[in-house]
Enzyme design. Structure first.
Site, PDB file in Angstrom:
ATOM      1  N   GLY A  12      79.280  39.621  33.272  1.00  0.00           N
ATOM      2  CA  GLY A  12      78.552  40.944  33.068  1.00  0.00           C
ATOM      3  C   GLY A  12      79.725  42.063  33.664  1.00  0.00           C
ATOM      4  O   GLY A  12      79.300  43.022  33.940  1.00  0.00           O
ATOM      5  N   ASN A  14      82.059  43.412  31.527  1.00  0.00           N
ATOM      6  CA  ASN A  14      81.980  44.614  30.590  1.00  0.00           C
ATOM      7  C   ASN A  14      80.487  45.349  30.685  1.00  0.00           C
ATOM      8  O   ASN A  14      80.651  46.760  30.668  1.00  0.00           O
ATOM      9  CB  ASN A  14      81.926  43.988  29.186  1.00  0.00           C
ATOM     10  CG  ASN A  14      83.338  43.727  28.568  1.00  0.00           C
ATOM     11  OD1 ASN A  14      83.948  44.712  28.101  1.00  0.00           O
ATOM     12  ND2 ASN A  14      83.675  42.592  28.598  1.00  0.00           N
ATOM     13  N   LEU A  87      71.781  34.685  18.652  1.00  0.00           N
ATOM     14  CA  LEU A  87      71.530  35.408  17.396  1.00  0.00           C
ATOM     15  C   LEU A  87      70.630  36.599  17.602  1.00  0.00           C
ATOM     16  O   LEU A  87      69.513  36.011  18.262  1.00  0.00           O
ATOM     17  CB  LEU A  87      71.135  34.603  16.256  1.00  0.00           C
ATOM     18  CG  LEU A  87      72.436  34.088  15.452  1.00  0.00           C
ATOM     19  CD1 LEU A  87      71.886  33.289  14.256  1.00  0.00           C
ATOM     20  CD2 LEU A  87      73.491  34.999  14.846  1.00  0.00           C
ATOM     21  N   ASN A 102      78.505  44.561  18.689  1.00  0.00           N
ATOM     22  CA  ASN A 102      79.005  43.254  19.660  1.00  0.00           C
ATOM     23  C   ASN A 102      80.390  43.387  19.846  1.00  0.00           C
ATOM     24  O   ASN A 102      81.339  44.080  19.183  1.00  0.00           O
ATOM     25  CB  ASN A 102      78.641  42.006  19.023  1.00  0.00           C
ATOM     26  CG  ASN A 102      79.421  40.784  19.731  1.00  0.00           C
ATOM     27  OD1 ASN A 102      79.016  40.774  21.138  1.00  0.00           O
ATOM     28  ND2 ASN A 102      79.705  39.815  18.970  1.00  0.00           N
ATOM     29  N   HIS A 104      83.997  40.958  20.583  1.00  0.00           N
ATOM     30  CA  HIS A 104      84.370  39.453  20.454  1.00  0.00           C
ATOM     31  C   HIS A 104      85.860  39.523  20.928  1.00  0.00           C
ATOM     32  O   HIS A 104      86.565  40.284  20.616  1.00  0.00           O
ATOM     33  CB  HIS A 104      84.296  39.096  18.865  1.00  0.00           C
ATOM     34  CG  HIS A 104      84.491  37.410  18.832  1.00  0.00           C
ATOM     35  ND1 HIS A 104      83.717  36.775  19.166  1.00  0.00           N
ATOM     36  CD2 HIS A 104      85.669  36.908  18.452  1.00  0.00           C
ATOM     37  CE1 HIS A 104      84.198  35.510  18.929  1.00  0.00           C
ATOM     38  NE2 HIS A 104      85.340  35.672  18.462  1.00  0.00           N
TER      39      HIS A 104
HETATM   40  C1  GAR Z   1      83.865  39.016  27.077  1.00  0.00           C
HETATM   41  O1  GAR Z   1      85.173  38.762  26.854  1.00  0.00           O
HETATM   42  C2  GAR Z   1      83.232  39.098  25.506  1.00  0.00           C
HETATM   43  O2  GAR Z   1      84.147  39.322  24.565  1.00  0.00           O
HETATM   44  C3  GAR Z   1      82.903  37.858  25.208  1.00  0.00           C
HETATM   45  O3  GAR Z   1      82.360  37.538  26.393  1.00  0.00           O
HETATM   46  C4  GAR Z   1      83.278  37.768  27.519  1.00  0.00           C
HETATM   47  C5  GAR Z   1      82.222  38.395  28.445  1.00  0.00           C
HETATM   48  O4  GAR Z   1      82.876  38.822  29.672  1.00  0.00           O
HETATM   49  N1  GAR Z   1      82.022  37.633  24.299  1.00  0.00           N
HETATM   50  C6  GAR Z   1      81.997  36.620  23.362  1.00  0.00           C
HETATM   51  O5  GAR Z   1      82.590  35.837  23.452  1.00  0.00           O
HETATM   52  C7  GAR Z   1      80.789  36.540  22.104  1.00  0.00           C
HETATM   53  N2  GAR Z   1      81.131  35.564  21.221  1.00  0.00           N
HETATM   54  P1  GAR Z   1      81.779  39.663  30.883  1.00  0.00           P
HETATM   55  O6  GAR Z   1      80.395  38.741  30.915  1.00  0.00           O
HETATM   56  O7  GAR Z   1      82.834  39.439  31.921  1.00  0.00           O
HETATM   57  O8  GAR Z   1      81.649  40.859  30.234  1.00  0.00           O
END
Ligand code: GAR
Length: 200
Positions: A12, A14, A87, A102, A104
């Site tokens: 979390g 982000n 999903l 989203n 990625h």
């Molecule tokens: C982020 O880097 C995001 O881009 C990725 O998970 C991470 C979450 O980090 N998402 C994916 O890979 C989706 N396919 P966080 O929990 O520290 O924000």
């Protein structure tokens, strides 16, 4: 003032960055953080920032409609996925058409699809000796990582990079761009209106 909900499964960082970005804005605020993992750090981060949290189980997302009811209850205008690995069910996609995005951690369409997330993506980029990676922000549809792309930006991959160092570079790009893209989109949104069975 628009209401944003964040769906997240993991650490979390982000989500917290987005919460902080909107904490002093009059355009939108993060009103709800929802997670399918009861112990996910994202829920603690949200609570520390005084944001309401909701945990939900698989059937509450796909069958009973608990998640959609919470989105309605808190008058959510826009849904942000930030490290969320399931999903999104079609009823939510239909209600929130053009209102779910989203992020990625790679340059889609490369390294997307089921099972491609977080460190797995970075390891694959390094194994393939790619010269660059980046981030993709895209609309969410009923397929993994297939919605229309809104924004991409790149970062150089160095021969000395490890999955952790590449993840750090990619996270920096995410922190810089994701909140601003969200803001650009939410300020242009018409008022949300619940679609009845004939319209959804
Ligand atoms: C982020 O880097 C995001 O881009 C990725 O998970 C991470 C979450 O980090 N998402 C994916 O890979 C989706 N396919 P966080 O929990 O520290 O924000």
């Amino acid at each position: 003032m628009r209401n944003i909900a964040i769906l997240a499964s993991g650490t979390g960082t982000n989500a917290e960055n987005i919460i902080k970005y909107f904490s002093n804005k009059n355009t939108a605020k993060v009103s709800l953080v929802l997670s399918n993992k009861r112990q996910a750090q994202v829920l603690k981060r949200a609570e520390e920032n005084n944001i309401r949290t909701v945990f939900f189980e698989h059937k509450e997302f796909y069958v009973t409609g608990k998640v959609l009811r919470y989105l309605m209850l808190y008058k959510i205008d826009f849904i942000v996925l930030a490290g969320f690995l399931w999903l999104v069910p079609e009823n939510i996609i239909e209600q929130y058409a053009g209102r779910i995005i989203n992020i990625h951690p790679a340059l889609l369409p490369a390294y997307g699809g089921k099972g491609m997330y977080g460190e797995i993506v970075h390891k694959t980029v390094l194994t393939n000796k790619d010269k660059e990676s980046g981030i993709t922000i895209h609309y969410v549809n009923k397929f993994y990582d297939k919605g229309d792309i809104i924004f991409q930006t790149r970062v150089k991959v160095d021969p000395s990079d490890t999955p952790a160092s590449l993840a750090e570079k990619v996270h920096s790009l995410e922190y810089l761009h994701y909140p601003k893209i969200i803001e650009d989109l939410v300020v242009k949104l018409p008022d949300f209106s619940f679609k009845g069975p004939d319209e959804a």
